[in-house]
Write an enzyme that holds these catalytic residues in place. Structure first.
Site, mmCIF file in Angstrom:
data_model
loop_
_atom_site.group_PDB
_atom_site.id
_atom_site.type_symbol
_atom_site.label_atom_id
_atom_site.label_comp_id
_atom_site.label_asym_id
_atom_site.label_seq_id
_atom_site.Cartn_x
_atom_site.Cartn_y
_atom_site.Cartn_z
ATOM 1 N N HIS A 127 1.030 -1.041 0.045
ATOM 2 C CA HIS A 127 0.149 0.012 -0.086
ATOM 3 C C HIS A 127 0.698 1.268 0.089
ATOM 4 O O HIS A 127 2.098 1.241 0.289
ATOM 5 C CB HIS A 127 -0.828 -0.023 1.451
ATOM 6 C CG HIS A 127 -0.363 0.071 2.477
ATOM 7 N ND1 HIS A 127 0.204 1.170 3.087
ATOM 8 C CD2 HIS A 127 0.006 -1.022 3.290
ATOM 9 C CE1 HIS A 127 0.547 0.829 4.397
ATOM 10 N NE2 HIS A 127 0.566 -0.354 4.608
ATOM 11 N N CYS A 167 2.728 -5.189 6.958
ATOM 12 C CA CYS A 167 2.547 -4.789 5.542
ATOM 13 C C CYS A 167 3.588 -4.100 4.982
ATOM 14 O O CYS A 167 4.520 -3.734 5.645
ATOM 15 C CB CYS A 167 1.196 -3.955 5.475
ATOM 16 S SG CYS A 167 -0.343 -4.872 5.662
#
Length: 616
Positions: free
Chosen positions: A450, A469
């Site tokens: 992301h 992440c």
């Protein structure tokens, strides 16, 4: 009459004794089939199979293999050895080149048995011993080169990647039938360019090791261009050893000149350091890591390549955690590279392979319960207005049953951080933790790629700041690369979504394999090797497991009857083994990751403490 009767009785007794002697001798001389069946029956009763003090690793599969061939020998015919034996020995002669120990595959014991049989003094059990060791060596080595020596899931239970798939029993049968043992085993070697480059560097570093290693650079004050210091001589020699500097530049000068600075910068970039040409503490430490440690690092990363599928995908993405880098390749050529941020040491990014199937523009961020309990709850106890200031909403329940909760109505001091009962959702916006774009590769870890609201962190050389992440530094560039010829939506629709604050999901026509990997030694496209800091301390765990494989204690040989067989034909002594491994480049298959292998994985050696998966 009585005397004649006694004579008949006496003759009968003599003949009976002769018959019993012959029958007894024949009975003691058990056939190959009988001996091998008896050994497997003992094994099935719980006794481990041991030959020449070597425990057989592929015991279960060997029982299946020999029972299907009615316990006939696989590597000899009427006590004449087949050419497949020498072919297997040729393949096993190259195991050290792959960072493996030949003794795991019984090479000394096999040589000892061949010598014994060649002398004509070999017993019938020696033929059985040899057959069993050869079969176990083939199955164990083929499994190790195909799947790896260590089961990665025992080191990191969250590990998951596509596995290579081959029916090893079928491969053994066809290899023996077609006399193609060496060719079959060669085809199992990973064909990735990085694996081949690591093999080459391993050979070079072992040559350096045999000559005593490389020069150590004495500690001292910082060295910069223009400095004059006697340590410059050792520095130049050290850089020449690893081809960062040319031997022609070995002028024995004590002056830090421009050529030397370029060599230092080259070394720094290969070792994940700032390429400023300054010999400070970090560069000094990297220079003085021994060749033995680097060899161990190479061997650990060779093992990691065996855990990956043969086909990474015609078009795929590789994220290297210790390198803080994302690389996108198409037809084995790099089309995109960018810095990334990975999980902090307390919340490591897991290693796995999944397909990117869609992306979200203007995503919401549902705060994982682990983060909500550990990070957000202490803040909310002090200041419930934190949620509104950060464009967050508190919910109870899921889906259509979700109810928005006023944070001031909650007794935050009574909430258990290990059982956070609410959902915290951050709306799309400039301060959203996921930024403008989220790239989804559905997986059990809830880890994805992301954008970020903190781009300034990409200026750091070490970037382990996330909760698991992967934050990408160039989300719009990655968006364009991922969507190229891969969406039904017109470019104008994508541009409009990017300009708005409305959530937009974009499905990919062709999923893209994403490999979240952990390389502390990896190859550039020119074949040069980069060495990186082991940020999660995973090399040590893996190297320790690999070392234990070679030090597994063997149990004593089980007693086996050893009657003498008829004299064996003379066996030709094995020639000197000096045949290079031939590896051909594999055509890239369609980018869909193959299904999990259904073939056996018996000779895995499992070491290390199991740990719970760490999630974002």
């Amino acid at each position: 009459m009585h005397r004649k009767y006694n004579y008949v009785i006496h003759r009968f007794a003599i003949l009976s004794c002769v018959f019993l002697f012959i029958f007894s001798a024949h009975a003691n001389e058990s056939s190959f089939e009988d001996q091998i069946r008896e050994r497997f029956e003992s094994a099935m009763a719980g006794t481990p199979m041991v030959v020449k003090q070597k425990t057989l690793h592929a015991q279960e599969e060997m029982i299946k293999f020999y029972s299907e061939r009615l316990y006939q020998p696989a590597w000899s015919n009427s006590e004449k050895l087949t050419p497949s034996i020498q072919a297997l020995r040729q393949a096993l002669a190259h195991t050290e080149e792959h960072g493996m120990n030949p003794e795991v595959y019984h090479t000394s014991a096999i040589t000892e048995l061949l010598t014994e049989l060649n002398s004509g003094n070999g017993s019938s059990s020696a033929w059985v011993d040899l057959d069993l060791l050869l079969t176990d060596a083939f199955l164990t080595y083929s499994s190790h080169i195909l799947f790896g020596q260590v089961n990665p899931e025992t080191l990191r239970p969250e590990w998951r990647a596509g596995k290579r798939s081959t029916d090893l029993l079928g491969l053994l049968k066809s290899s023996l039938e077609n006399n193609s043992v060496e060719e079959s085993l060669t085809q199992l070697i990973p064909r990735h360019a990085s694996y081949q480059s690591l093999l080459k560097t391993l050979s070079e570093y072992r040559s350096i090791q045999r000559t005593g290693g490389w020069a150590r650079v004495p500690e001292g004050s910082k060295l910069i261009k223009g400095a004059s210091d006697k340590r410059i001589i050792q520095l130049r020699e050290r850089l020449i050893a690893t081809n960062d500097a040319s031997p022609e530049d070995n002028t024995k000068s004590k002056i830090y000149d421009e050529k030397l600075k370029q060599a230092v910068v080259r070394f720094q970039k290969r070792h994940g350091l700032d390429g400023d040409g300054v010999i400070g503490t970090g560069t000094q430490q990297a220079l003085n890591i021994s060749v033995e440690e680097r060899i161990g690092q190479i061997i650990a990363n060779l093992e990691r390549w065996r855990w990956l599928p043969s086909d990474l995908g015609k078009r795929h993405i590789m994220v290297n955690i210790p390198g803080y880098k994302l690389t996108m390749k198409e037809n084995d050529k790099t089309v995109l590279e960018m810095p990334v941020i990975v999980g902090k040491i307390t919340r490591e990014t897991p290693i796995f392979t999944e397909n990117m199937t869609y992306l979200v523009i203007n995503p919401t961020w549902t705060v994982p319960k682990s983060i909500a309990g550990k990070d957000k709850l202490p803040i909310l106890r002090r200041d419930p207005s934190y949620l509104k200031r950060h464009n967050m909403v508190l919910y109870s329940g899921q889906g259509s049953n979700a109810v928005e909760i006023n944070p001031y109505s909650v007794n935050w001091s009574g909430i258990n951080p290990n059982n956070f009962p609410f959902r915290i959702v951050q709306k799309p916006g400039p301060n959203n933790a996921l930024g403008k774009i989220k790239f989804m590769l559905p997986n059990k870890h809830n880890v994805y790629l992301h954008d970020t609201s903190e781009p300034n962190l990409f200026k750091r050389s070490e970037r382990s700041f996330s909760s698991g992440c992967i934050r990408v530094s160039q989300p719009h560039t990655l968006l364009n690369a991922v969507l190229e010829n891969n969406t039904r939506l017109a470019p104008e629709v994508i541009q409009s979504a990017l300009k708005s604050t409305d959530k937009k999901t974009v499905t990919l026509l062709n999923p893209i394999p994403v490999h979240i990997s952990y390389w502390t030694a990896w190859a550039n496209e020119d074949g040069s090797i980069n060495f990186l800091r082991d940020i999660y301390d995973r090399d040590r765990q893996l190297m320790s497991a690999l070392e234990k494989i070679t030090s597994v204690k063997q149990t004593p040989t089980l007693p086996v009857p050893t009657p003498e067989p008829p004299k064996a034909d003379m066996i030709t002594a094995p020639p000197k083994l000096d045949i290079p491994v031939k590896v051909e480049q594999e055509a890239i298959a369609p980018q869909v990751i193959p299904a999990e292998s259904k073939s056996f994985r018996f000779p895995f050696f499992s070491f290390g403490d199991d740990k719970e998966p760490l999630k974002e």
